[in-house]
Motif scaffolding. Sequence first.
Motif, PDB file in Angstrom:
ATOM      1  N   PHE A 141     100.235  14.559  55.698  1.00  0.00           N
ATOM      2  CA  PHE A 141     100.877  13.273  55.429  1.00  0.00           C
ATOM      3  C   PHE A 141     101.528  13.282  54.055  1.00  0.00           C
ATOM      4  CE2 PHE A 141     100.798   8.763  54.297  1.00  0.00           C
ATOM      5  CZ  PHE A 141     101.568   8.298  55.330  1.00  0.00           C
ATOM      6  N   LEU A 142     100.855  13.920  53.095  1.00  0.00           N
ATOM      7  CA  LEU A 142     101.423  14.037  51.752  1.00  0.00           C
ATOM      8  C   LEU A 142     102.769  14.743  51.842  1.00  0.00           C
ATOM      9  CD1 LEU A 142     100.978  13.623  48.712  1.00  0.00           C
ATOM     10  CD2 LEU A 142      99.923  15.873  48.651  1.00  0.00           C
ATOM     11  N   GLY A 143     102.813  15.791  52.689  1.00  0.00           N
ATOM     12  CA  GLY A 143     104.070  16.497  52.892  1.00  0.00           C
ATOM     13  C   GLY A 143     105.151  15.586  53.439  1.00  0.00           C
ATOM     14  N   GLU A 144     104.805  14.808  54.470  1.00  0.00           N
ATOM     15  CA  GLU A 144     105.774  13.872  55.053  1.00  0.00           C
ATOM     16  C   GLU A 144     106.277  12.891  54.013  1.00  0.00           C
ATOM     17  OE1 GLU A 144     105.277  11.843  58.937  1.00  0.00           O
ATOM     18  OE2 GLU A 144     103.428  13.013  59.015  1.00  0.00           O
ATOM     19  N   LEU A 145     105.328  12.441  53.199  1.00  0.00           N
ATOM     20  CA  LEU A 145     105.639  11.456  52.181  1.00  0.00           C
ATOM     21  C   LEU A 145     106.628  12.023  51.172  1.00  0.00           C
ATOM     22  CD1 LEU A 145     104.408   8.667  52.034  1.00  0.00           C
ATOM     23  CD2 LEU A 145     102.871   9.502  50.276  1.00  0.00           C
ATOM     24  N   ALA A 329      96.173   6.487  42.641  1.00  0.00           N
ATOM     25  CA  ALA A 329      97.043   5.635  43.466  1.00  0.00           C
ATOM     26  C   ALA A 329      97.445   6.373  44.730  1.00  0.00           C
ATOM     27  CB  ALA A 329      98.275   5.239  42.671  1.00  0.00           C
ATOM     28  N   MET A 330      97.805   7.644  44.562  1.00  0.00           N
ATOM     29  CA  MET A 330      98.235   8.443  45.701  1.00  0.00           C
ATOM     30  C   MET A 330      97.109   8.564  46.732  1.00  0.00           C
ATOM     31  SD  MET A 330     101.070  10.485  45.943  1.00  0.00           S
ATOM     32  CE  MET A 330     101.350  11.894  44.908  1.00  0.00           C
ATOM     33  N   VAL A 331      95.906   8.866  46.235  1.00  0.00           N
ATOM     34  CA  VAL A 331      94.775   9.033  47.151  1.00  0.00           C
ATOM     35  C   VAL A 331      94.496   7.724  47.895  1.00  0.00           C
ATOM     36  CG1 VAL A 331      92.284   9.307  47.193  1.00  0.00           C
ATOM     37  CG2 VAL A 331      93.684  10.936  45.962  1.00  0.00           C
TER      38      VAL A 331
END
Lengths: 381, 266
Positions: A141-145, A329-331
Amino acid sequence: MAQSILAQEPQLRIEQAGNRVTAFLAGRWTAEHARKVEALAGEISSQADGHHLIIDLAGVQRLDTLGAWVLDRTRHEFGEKGLTSDFVNASQEQHILLNEVAYRGFQELPKVKRSRFVDFLVDIGQTVAEAGSDLVRGVAFLGELVSAFIRVIVHPRRFRGTALVNQLEQIAYRGVPIIVLISFLVGAIVAQQGIFQLVRFGATPFVVDLIGILVMRELGVLLTSIMVAGRSGSAFTAEIGSMKMREEIDALRVMGLDPIEVLILPRILALIVGLPLLTFLASIAALLGGGVTAWVYGDISPDVFLTRLRAAIGFNTFMVGLIKAPFMAMVIGIIATLEGLAVAGSAESLGRHVTSSVVKAIFMVIVLDGLFAMFFAAIRY
Amino acid sequence: MLERVPSAPTKDREVIIRVRDIEVGFGDKTILKGLDLDVYRGEILGFVGASGQGKSVLTRAILGLVPKRAGTIEVLGQNLDELSPAERRLMERHWGVLFQQGALFSALTVKQNVQVPMREHLDLSERLLEELAMLKIEMVGLKPDAADKLPSELSGGMIKRAALARALALDPDIVFLDEPTSGLDPIGAGDFDELIATLQRTLGLTVFMVTHDLDSLYTVCDRIAALGEGRILAEGPIEAMLASDHPWLRSYFHGKRARAAMAGGA
């Protein structure tokens, strides 16, 4: 009137003639009297056992599905024993009902035999496997983001500025009072305890160092992250989850809009911008709380407090806390959105995912803080 | 009850719901004003009206979900305003409601949904609880394996059927159906109409059906009441509706879709 409906209990009179037993029924054979109906049906079975049975419905005032079911069940049981049984004097409606109900055994769904111990092991295994797949999903998901973020940078017109500002208001601006208040109180409490312990060594002034370093490095960002996970993380999960339940996310997709760009990126960016700002305010509030306590309990005047504070903390102390904030915040954002997207169908599922969003986010925030502490210790920052 | 004659004289039949001079509104907006309506025992009453005219509001007012400003509602001969809470509970046992979206409890399986009112209102043995729930589920035409499914795993038609099974759980005298065939395909809707008619005959139900479905009105309804301007514009069998010269009724029952339904239903 309703009372009188209840009053007429089902009644039974049994007459025997030769090998033929007649059961005369009267009253209301309905669900209100379920226990009585069942008991009387049992009585018919036991008293007429081994005989041919006739059930006379002439006196029945009302028969509902329950009554019809129980009577037909009795008749069916006689049939299985090779005995005849019949209904007589049933009204036309009762006849239809008895036919429609027509007793049949419902096949029991096969029950799998389970051992508690194996279940327990399975549970543990599943939890571990889920934790693993959570991590993989999180990274994916981090990648997609990030790719959505790059798309937005390349096509700035697709960026949802209004949504970002709106989210900033919800996350940061509206969160200020409660986060400032809590930080102020925690700062004051830590300072008070610090003074009580340090006074025994005659080292009261060191409470300023204690407060300054603790708040700047750890407390400010940790308190803020936990509050934001509870306030905004849960809100994200609930918003995105209920949009998922009502197919709004699919609606966005078929309109050619990317839900990540439209819904999730503004929220996560707002978190990444908002959390450091809140952390800064929280740290100031906690220092203020510590200062007030130091003045009241430790007789440290504000000038002395500020002078010592300047000596105790450096720019790096301040930065250590602030650097962590965007990662927190990201987590929080990733966990909240992933949980929101995992909502399926029921209201219960929504509740479960909101809970696990908050729990996971707080847990990860603390783990991350620990990792940062090790990291900063290793590079001696 | 068995030989339903749509045009039977209604004077000597028992009135099961009697609504008199009812007024309902929200804020400064009045939705129903001076509305009278009788529903007779054993009939299927179709209730029509343009969207936003208050069909659902009247249903909800009868069920006590929306407060009314004036008027009386009698169900089974009892004035609903004069009931004590205990009598009220008893009354609620005599009606079942099929909500438009089904309103099945999403955390419970179909069977558990059907068992909720049974557990609340009746004292049943576990065996009967199980058997009766399965019986109701089969009566509405669901397969036994649907019983252990969650509502989110059901199709639209199955949700309606499961919700009907729950509405019938207590063998009510009256069933309120809020747009029972909306969202179903025409064949599914036709089947559902037939199901309602069959159940009405077997269980001796009185059915109060809010509907937009002209096919339902033609095939299963004994009598139709049309709502407009906050009151009942006309009531009677379908012939009376066709004969009415109120502009809304004319366009409703003589429009293109109505002619198609008439051709199909007749």
